[in-house]
Write an enzyme that holds these catalytic residues in place. Structure first.
Site, PDB file in Angstrom:
ATOM      1  N   HIS A 144      -8.879   9.383  -4.982  1.00 36.62           N
ATOM      2  CA  HIS A 144      -9.089   8.623  -3.747  1.00 36.62           C
ATOM      3  C   HIS A 144      -8.062   9.053  -2.703  1.00 36.62           C
ATOM      4  CE1 HIS A 144     -11.433   5.800  -6.288  1.00 36.62           C
ATOM      5  NE2 HIS A 144     -12.025   5.469  -5.164  1.00 36.62           N
ATOM      6  N   HIS A 145      -8.296   8.598  -1.457  1.00 34.11           N
ATOM      7  CA  HIS A 145      -7.387   8.849  -0.339  1.00 34.11           C
ATOM      8  C   HIS A 145      -5.987   8.252  -0.603  1.00 34.11           C
ATOM      9  CE1 HIS A 145      -7.997   4.615   0.826  1.00 34.11           C
ATOM     10  NE2 HIS A 145      -9.254   4.822   0.424  1.00 34.11           N
ATOM     11  N   THR A 159     -10.717  -4.826  -4.634  1.00 37.39           N
ATOM     12  CA  THR A 159     -10.281  -4.404  -5.969  1.00 37.39           C
ATOM     13  C   THR A 159      -8.794  -4.729  -6.165  1.00 37.39           C
ATOM     14  OG1 THR A 159      -9.726  -2.169  -5.241  1.00 37.39           O
ATOM     15  CG2 THR A 159     -11.964  -2.526  -6.050  1.00 37.39           C
ATOM     16  N   SER A 184     -10.704  -5.298  10.031  1.00 35.29           N
ATOM     17  CA  SER A 184     -10.063  -4.169  10.723  1.00 35.29           C
ATOM     18  C   SER A 184      -9.901  -2.958   9.804  1.00 35.29           C
ATOM     19  CB  SER A 184      -8.684  -4.588  11.248  1.00 35.29           C
ATOM     20  OG  SER A 184      -7.881  -5.016  10.151  1.00 35.29           O
ATOM     21  N   GLY A 188     -10.821   0.269  -9.243  1.00 37.67           N
ATOM     22  CA  GLY A 188     -11.675  -0.764  -9.849  1.00 37.67           C
ATOM     23  C   GLY A 188     -12.910  -0.142 -10.479  1.00 37.67           C
ATOM     24  N   THR A 189     -13.453   0.900  -9.843  1.00 38.29           N
ATOM     25  CA  THR A 189     -14.649   1.564 -10.382  1.00 38.29           C
ATOM     26  C   THR A 189     -14.338   2.232 -11.717  1.00 38.29           C
ATOM     27  OG1 THR A 189     -15.400   1.942  -8.141  1.00 38.29           O
ATOM     28  CG2 THR A 189     -16.440   3.272  -9.849  1.00 38.29           C
ATOM     29  N   LYS A 233      -5.024   4.304  -0.674  1.00 42.08           N
ATOM     30  CA  LYS A 233      -5.523   3.354  -1.673  1.00 42.08           C
ATOM     31  C   LYS A 233      -4.362   2.794  -2.479  1.00 42.08           C
ATOM     32  CE  LYS A 233      -8.993   2.574  -5.234  1.00 42.08           C
ATOM     33  NZ  LYS A 233      -9.412   1.288  -4.668  1.00 42.08           N
ATOM     34  N   SER A 255     -16.811  -3.693  -8.239  1.00 43.13           N
ATOM     35  CA  SER A 255     -15.808  -2.696  -7.894  1.00 43.13           C
ATOM     36  C   SER A 255     -16.439  -1.554  -7.111  1.00 43.13           C
ATOM     37  CB  SER A 255     -15.160  -2.153  -9.166  1.00 43.13           C
ATOM     38  OG  SER A 255     -16.173  -1.626 -10.004  1.00 43.13           O
TER      39      SER A 255
HETATM   40  P1  NAD Z   1      -8.004  -1.165   4.368  1.00 43.98           P
HETATM   41  O1  NAD Z   1      -6.568  -1.172   3.965  1.00 43.98           O
HETATM   42  O2  NAD Z   1      -8.480  -0.144   5.341  1.00 43.98           O
HETATM   43  O3  NAD Z   1      -8.373  -2.620   4.980  1.00 43.98           O
HETATM   44  C1  NAD Z   1      -7.902  -3.821   4.434  1.00 43.98           C
HETATM   45  C2  NAD Z   1      -8.327  -4.988   5.316  1.00 43.98           C
HETATM   46  O4  NAD Z   1      -7.850  -6.194   4.689  1.00 43.98           O
HETATM   47  C3  NAD Z   1      -7.754  -4.973   6.729  1.00 43.98           C
HETATM   48  O5  NAD Z   1      -8.721  -5.501   7.636  1.00 43.98           O
HETATM   49  C4  NAD Z   1      -6.589  -5.955   6.645  1.00 43.98           C
HETATM   50  O6  NAD Z   1      -6.310  -6.585   7.891  1.00 43.98           O
HETATM   51  C5  NAD Z   1      -7.180  -6.975   5.683  1.00 43.98           C
HETATM   52  N1  NAD Z   1      -6.140  -7.794   5.041  1.00 43.98           N
HETATM   53  C6  NAD Z   1      -4.953  -7.397   4.513  1.00 43.98           C
HETATM   54  N2  NAD Z   1      -4.254  -8.466   4.059  1.00 43.98           N
HETATM   55  C7  NAD Z   1      -5.033  -9.553   4.315  1.00 43.98           C
HETATM   56  C8  NAD Z   1      -4.867 -10.952   4.118  1.00 43.98           C
HETATM   57  N3  NAD Z   1      -3.759 -11.448   3.549  1.00 43.98           N
HETATM   58  N4  NAD Z   1      -5.866 -11.779   4.486  1.00 43.98           N
HETATM   59  C9  NAD Z   1      -6.995 -11.298   5.063  1.00 43.98           C
HETATM   60  N5  NAD Z   1      -7.204  -9.979   5.301  1.00 43.98           N
HETATM   61  C10 NAD Z   1      -6.227  -9.128   4.922  1.00 43.98           C
HETATM   62  O7  NAD Z   1      -8.842  -1.085   3.022  1.00 43.98           O
HETATM   63  P2  NAD Z   1     -10.340  -0.551   2.778  1.00 43.98           P
HETATM   64  O8  NAD Z   1     -10.336   0.912   2.483  1.00 43.98           O
HETATM   65  O9  NAD Z   1     -11.239  -1.069   3.865  1.00 43.98           O
HETATM   66  O10 NAD Z   1     -10.676  -1.291   1.398  1.00 43.98           O
HETATM   67  C11 NAD Z   1     -10.640  -2.711   1.313  1.00 43.98           C
HETATM   68  C12 NAD Z   1     -10.845  -3.124  -0.129  1.00 43.98           C
HETATM   69  O11 NAD Z   1     -12.149  -2.740  -0.576  1.00 43.98           O
HETATM   70  C13 NAD Z   1      -9.865  -2.479  -1.131  1.00 43.98           C
HETATM   71  O12 NAD Z   1      -9.569  -3.427  -2.136  1.00 43.98           O
HETATM   72  C14 NAD Z   1     -10.671  -1.317  -1.715  1.00 43.98           C
HETATM   73  O13 NAD Z   1     -10.227  -0.912  -2.985  1.00 43.98           O
HETATM   74  C15 NAD Z   1     -12.036  -1.949  -1.768  1.00 43.98           C
HETATM   75  N6  NAD Z   1     -13.205  -1.048  -1.782  1.00 43.98           N
HETATM   76  C16 NAD Z   1     -14.240  -1.454  -2.552  1.00 43.98           C
HETATM   77  C17 NAD Z   1     -15.414  -0.740  -2.564  1.00 43.98           C
HETATM   78  C18 NAD Z   1     -16.585  -1.261  -3.369  1.00 43.98           C
HETATM   79  O14 NAD Z   1     -17.690  -0.698  -3.310  1.00 43.98           O
HETATM   80  N7  NAD Z   1     -16.397  -2.365  -4.101  1.00 43.98           N
HETATM   81  C19 NAD Z   1     -15.520   0.432  -1.786  1.00 43.98           C
HETATM   82  C20 NAD Z   1     -14.445   0.825  -0.991  1.00 43.98           C
HETATM   83  C21 NAD Z   1     -13.283   0.051  -0.972  1.00 43.98           C
END
Ligand code: NAD
Length: 243
Positions: free
Chosen positions: A154-155, A100, A18, A164-165, A158, A123
């Site tokens: 970042h937004h 991350t 989501s 992490g990057t 976050k 990351s």
């Molecule tokens: P977000 O807050 O929009 O979404 C988080 C999601 O995790 C939601 O679907 C939520 O329901 C779910 N969630 C929360 N707690 C949970 C739990 N206990 N069990 C299962 N699901 C759970 O965040 P986002 O912007 O989509 O980013 C998600 C992650 O990805 C963050 O850690 C962000 O830093 C990372 N990220 C990594 C990269 C990359 O390239 N590695 C790029 C962008 C974001």
């Protein structure tokens, strides 16, 4: 693994479905039905709808009931990470994770799991950042006496800082013995910007990467999932999985 025939669609589970990244992954996977079948989507809170566009949705606490899958793509939060890693280990399925802010203990568990399943944690899944990391490593070797600062924006939603990057870039610079300082900005809806600055006496180098659309991370993760499926257990890097 399902794809004995690697031309059949990969059975994907999206964890964190989501969220901003989860939504991007669901949309992009649906655009490539010959490559991917999303067999389930897991969200932290109970989903408002049980089936969305043909994809069954599950709450994190119902995860043991998800159907068979080949690979999980996880972009969630650290509090959801342990249970998805443990499900992959139980089912012998591969894991692509971009979550991350993991703790040292979680990184350690991830290392241990790589003895049982193929996995990639990064990351940042963008090609541009893979190149920026290499450039940072190269500059640090040549400029080990200069000051090195990493500035990331970042937004406002976050949670972790530095990103992490930024930490991955810092690690690349520190292999040359450079001491790295970090600065983090949280503003508006910035998708992700990283500047690696090397400053000497009377001169300065800035290496900058700007992400303007989070689809770049989702595309990279889908590509990694395709390449990871069927590989022997181990911890892979994004650059190991490029064509
Ligand atoms: P977000 O807050 O929009 O979404 C988080 C999601 O995790 C939601 O679907 C939520 O329901 C779910 N969630 C929360 N707690 C949970 C739990 N206990 N069990 C299962 N699901 C759970 O965040 P986002 O912007 O989509 O980013 C998600 C992650 O990805 C963050 O850690 C962000 O830093 C990372 N990220 C990594 C990269 C990359 O390239 N590695 C790029 C962008 C974001």
């Amino acid at each position: 693994m399902n794809p004995a025939d690697s031309s059949s669609p990969l059975r994907l589970l999206i964890h964190g479905a989501s969220g901003r990244m989860g939504q991007s992954l669901l949309r992009l996977a649906a655009e490539q039905p010959d490559q991917f079948t999303v067999v389930g989507a897991v969200t932290g809170r109970p989903p408002p709808q049980r089936v969305v566009d043909g994809v069954p949705h599950f709450a994190a606490r119902e995860m043991n009931g998800v159907p068979a899958f080949d690979v999980v793509i996880d972009f969630s939060l650290p509090e959801g990470f342990d249970s998805i890693l443990s499900l992959c280990s139980q089912r012998g399925a591969a894991l692509v994770s971009g979550t991350t802010g993991l703790s040292d203990a979680q990184r350690q568990t991830l290392d241990e799991a790589s003895e049982r399943i193929p996995l990639v944690w990064a990351s940042n899944f963008s090609l541009g950042v893979a190149v920026l990391t290499e450039l940072t490593e190269r500059a640090a070797k040549a400029l080990a006496q200069w000051d090195c600062d990493i500035i990331e924006s970042h937004h406002t939603q976050k949670k972790d800082a530095p990103s992490g990057t930024a930490l991955t870039l810092g690690q690349a610079a520190s292999t040359a013995g450079v001491e790295v300082h970090y600065a983090s900005l949280r503003a508006g809806d910035i998708v992700g910007e990283h500047t690696v600055q090397f400053a000497g006496l009377g001169e300065r180098i800035e290496l900058v990467h700007r992400a303007t659309n989070r689809d770049i991370f989702a595309r990279g993760a889908l590509h990694a999932a395709r390449r990871l499926a069927g590989k022997p257990p181990g911890s892979y890097r994004v650059r190991d999985l490029l064509d």
